[in-house]
Motif scaffolding. Structure first.
Motif, mmCIF file in Angstrom:
data_model
loop_
_atom_site.group_PDB
_atom_site.id
_atom_site.type_symbol
_atom_site.label_atom_id
_atom_site.label_comp_id
_atom_site.label_asym_id
_atom_site.label_seq_id
_atom_site.Cartn_x
_atom_site.Cartn_y
_atom_site.Cartn_z
ATOM 1 N N GLU A 153 0.833 -1.200 0.000
ATOM 2 C CA GLU A 153 0.000 0.000 0.000
ATOM 3 C C GLU A 153 0.875 1.261 0.000
ATOM 4 O OE1 GLU A 153 -3.091 0.260 -0.582
ATOM 5 O OE2 GLU A 153 -3.320 2.392 -0.127
ATOM 6 N N LEU A 154 1.945 1.199 0.780
ATOM 7 C CA LEU A 154 2.875 2.329 0.822
ATOM 8 C C LEU A 154 3.490 2.557 -0.568
ATOM 9 C CD1 LEU A 154 3.562 4.094 3.236
ATOM 10 C CD2 LEU A 154 5.574 2.689 3.647
ATOM 11 N N ASP A 155 3.867 1.477 -1.213
ATOM 12 C CA ASP A 155 4.423 1.590 -2.561
ATOM 13 C C ASP A 155 3.409 2.183 -3.528
ATOM 14 O OD1 ASP A 155 6.778 0.541 -1.742
ATOM 15 O OD2 ASP A 155 6.457 -1.474 -2.558
ATOM 16 N N SER A 156 2.172 1.752 -3.369
ATOM 17 C CA SER A 156 1.172 2.221 -4.330
ATOM 18 C C SER A 156 0.897 3.716 -4.139
ATOM 19 C CB SER A 156 -0.110 1.390 -4.240
ATOM 20 O OG SER A 156 -1.069 2.043 -3.448
ATOM 21 N N HIS B 122 -7.363 13.043 -4.100
ATOM 22 C CA HIS B 122 -8.379 12.623 -3.122
ATOM 23 C C HIS B 122 -8.216 11.150 -2.766
ATOM 24 C CE1 HIS B 122 -11.054 16.202 -4.371
ATOM 25 N NE2 HIS B 122 -10.427 16.455 -3.239
ATOM 26 N N ASP B 123 -8.000 10.364 -3.789
ATOM 27 C CA ASP B 123 -7.838 8.931 -3.584
ATOM 28 C C ASP B 123 -6.599 8.647 -2.723
ATOM 29 O OD1 ASP B 123 -8.507 6.188 -4.229
ATOM 30 O OD2 ASP B 123 -6.618 6.211 -5.360
ATOM 31 N N LEU B 124 -5.505 9.329 -3.047
ATOM 32 C CA LEU B 124 -4.271 9.134 -2.292
ATOM 33 C C LEU B 124 -4.468 9.511 -0.827
ATOM 34 C CD1 LEU B 124 -0.728 10.166 -3.495
ATOM 35 C CD2 LEU B 124 -1.445 10.611 -1.156
ATOM 36 N N ARG C 178 -6.444 6.900 1.015
ATOM 37 C CA ARG C 178 -5.651 5.701 1.279
ATOM 38 C C ARG C 178 -4.611 5.949 2.370
ATOM 39 N NH1 ARG C 178 -3.980 5.614 -4.420
ATOM 40 N NH2 ARG C 178 -2.209 4.375 -3.773
ATOM 41 N N ALA C 179 -3.998 7.133 2.340
ATOM 42 C CA ALA C 179 -2.985 7.446 3.352
ATOM 43 C C ALA C 179 -3.611 7.479 4.740
ATOM 44 C CB ALA C 179 -2.318 8.787 3.034
ATOM 45 N N ILE C 180 -4.792 8.071 4.841
ATOM 46 C CA ILE C 180 -5.441 8.160 6.151
ATOM 47 C C ILE C 180 -5.892 6.774 6.615
ATOM 48 C CG2 ILE C 180 -7.449 9.117 7.369
ATOM 49 C CD1 ILE C 180 -7.011 11.679 5.717
ATOM 50 N N LEU D 297 5.862 6.346 9.295
ATOM 51 C CA LEU D 297 4.922 7.428 9.585
ATOM 52 C C LEU D 297 5.306 8.689 8.818
ATOM 53 C CD1 LEU D 297 2.646 8.807 11.132
ATOM 54 C CD2 LEU D 297 4.191 9.069 13.076
ATOM 55 N N ARG D 298 6.601 8.993 8.839
ATOM 56 C CA ARG D 298 7.065 10.179 8.114
ATOM 57 C C ARG D 298 6.783 10.072 6.623
ATOM 58 N NH1 ARG D 298 12.958 12.309 9.651
ATOM 59 N NH2 ARG D 298 13.399 10.389 8.549
ATOM 60 N N ILE D 299 6.932 8.856 6.093
ATOM 61 C CA ILE D 299 6.666 8.670 4.653
ATOM 62 C C ILE D 299 5.208 9.000 4.337
ATOM 63 C CG2 ILE D 299 6.459 6.960 2.795
ATOM 64 C CD1 ILE D 299 8.912 5.555 3.946
ATOM 65 N N VAL D 300 4.306 8.502 5.168
ATOM 66 C CA VAL D 300 2.879 8.726 4.885
ATOM 67 C C VAL D 300 2.540 10.217 4.991
ATOM 68 C CG1 VAL D 300 0.517 8.179 5.557
ATOM 69 C CG2 VAL D 300 2.268 6.403 5.662
ATOM 70 N N VAL D 301 3.003 10.853 6.070
ATOM 71 C CA VAL D 301 2.697 12.276 6.259
ATOM 72 C C VAL D 301 3.311 13.105 5.134
ATOM 73 C CG1 VAL D 301 3.080 14.258 7.760
ATOM 74 C CG2 VAL D 301 2.397 12.069 8.755
#
Lengths: 231, 231
Positions: free
Chosen positions: A8-11, A57-59, A62-64, A77-81
């Motif tokens: 999911e992170l990769d996507s 919006h989609d991203l 998914r991130a949240i 966590l830093r990557i997602v934020v």
């Protein structure tokens, strides 16, 4: 579970690259539409921005969802934020490309850009597109050196921006107020677009090194544009 | 533990309000500095933006620490993520106020605004400041109705922005190119500043209702500025 998480992170990363690709293409096409007074091309750029907004919006969703389900810590966590922030930069870049295309549409069948400034505007558009292509490459490769290069390309945009202002302020300016207004706004759109591309690259640097890009390799200081021009 | 957590969440909200207060004050002072050609006031606005940037960095660090330590879900998670976005809006608003102040400094001892546009620019500055004050109030009260009001105030800014363009495009424009460029950029700065204030309010609406503001009460549609002007 951890594997689904990294997938999911990769996507999310792939979506960022796709957004960068779309907005890079948009700024190039918008510039062409404007210089060639091509209404159809302008319309297509204007319409295509919806895709970028949808991706953002989609991203975000998914991130949240990822934060809620996986509760990452530390680097993850830093990557997602940071991805959320990059997507905001890219979404805004898309708006700016759309502004350029809207100006092309507004002035059709004329071009808003006078002939003697076409080369400068073309170069700004090309540089902006290249900056965004490099930003996408930085997202993929996490190449810190490449990221730092973007700041130099950005300096080149600032130089062109100053050239535009010199033309505008020249007593021999003969294109009237409307064109002056158009060129002023165009200069601002390209400059902001480039700023966002640089911002994306800097955020990658921060992810990789934990340090802000400015702290690593300060580029040769140049006076900010606004000491010489009001932008 | 849960109490310390909610305290921290509250303190993030307080930082947002403080940022909104600072940037609202900054746009008002920058406008005054420009209309009065007051160099000292302009300098103070330019210097004060550092405080806003510091607040944002601090808020971001706290929000990320909160995500890592407390791993909030559902509403709490949305609050933290939305706070990060609001802080980005507010930081950018501070930059825009600083741009206005830098223009005042650049043109000192003159004012960049010609006398016959001073009332319009003053009104844009006042509206922008009021929008930000309301945005702060929305953060505190979470008042959805007030949040939706902001869009109408934003329409008023768009109207003033069009008035500026009508002046610029009028054949009787007599202030020359440099002033046309300055006024074009100023119009853009105020418009963007207002956009960010509206964006902050909309994010609160989303937090409270789970719906995007546009889906709740579509305001009377007005043609976007860029159908009539290139901004």
């Amino acid at each position: 579970m951890r594997d689904a998480y990294h997938e999911e992170l990769d996507s999310i990363g792939e979506s960022l690259v796709e957004m960068a690709r779309l907005v890079g293409s948009a700024i190039g096409r918008a510039t062409t539409a404007m210089l060639d007074a091509d209404l159809k091309l302008a319309e297509s750029v204007i319409a295509a921005d919806q895709k970028v907004d949808d991706l953002q919006h989609d991203l975000e969703a998914r991130a949240i969802a990822l934060l809620a389900r996986q509760q990452p810590v530390a680097t993850d966590l830093r990557i997602v934020v940071t991805s959320l922030r990059m997507s905001a930069d890219l979404e805004r870049s898309g708006d700016l490309a759309q502004h350029v295309a809207k100006l092309a549409r507004l002035r059709f069948p004329e071009s808003p850009v006078p002939r003697d400034l076409a080369a400068t505007i073309l170069e700004m558009g090309q540089l902006a597109q290249r900056l965004m292509a490099k930003a996408a490459e930085v997202i993929i490769t996490k190449d810190v050196d490449l990221a730092l290069q973007l700041e130099q390309d950005d300096d080149a945009i600032d130089m062109l921006h100053r050239t535009l202002f010199q033309h505008l302020m020249d007593d021999r300016w003969k294109h009237g107020i409307e064109t002056a207004v158009d060129v002023t706004l165009l200069g601002r759109y390209y400059e902001r677009f480039a700023d966002h591309a640089v911002s994306v690259a800097k955020r990658v640097v921060y992810l990789v090194t934990g340090e802000h890009a400015d702290e690593i390799a300060p580029t040769t200081p140049v006076a900010p544009v606004d000491t010489e021009s009001p932008a």
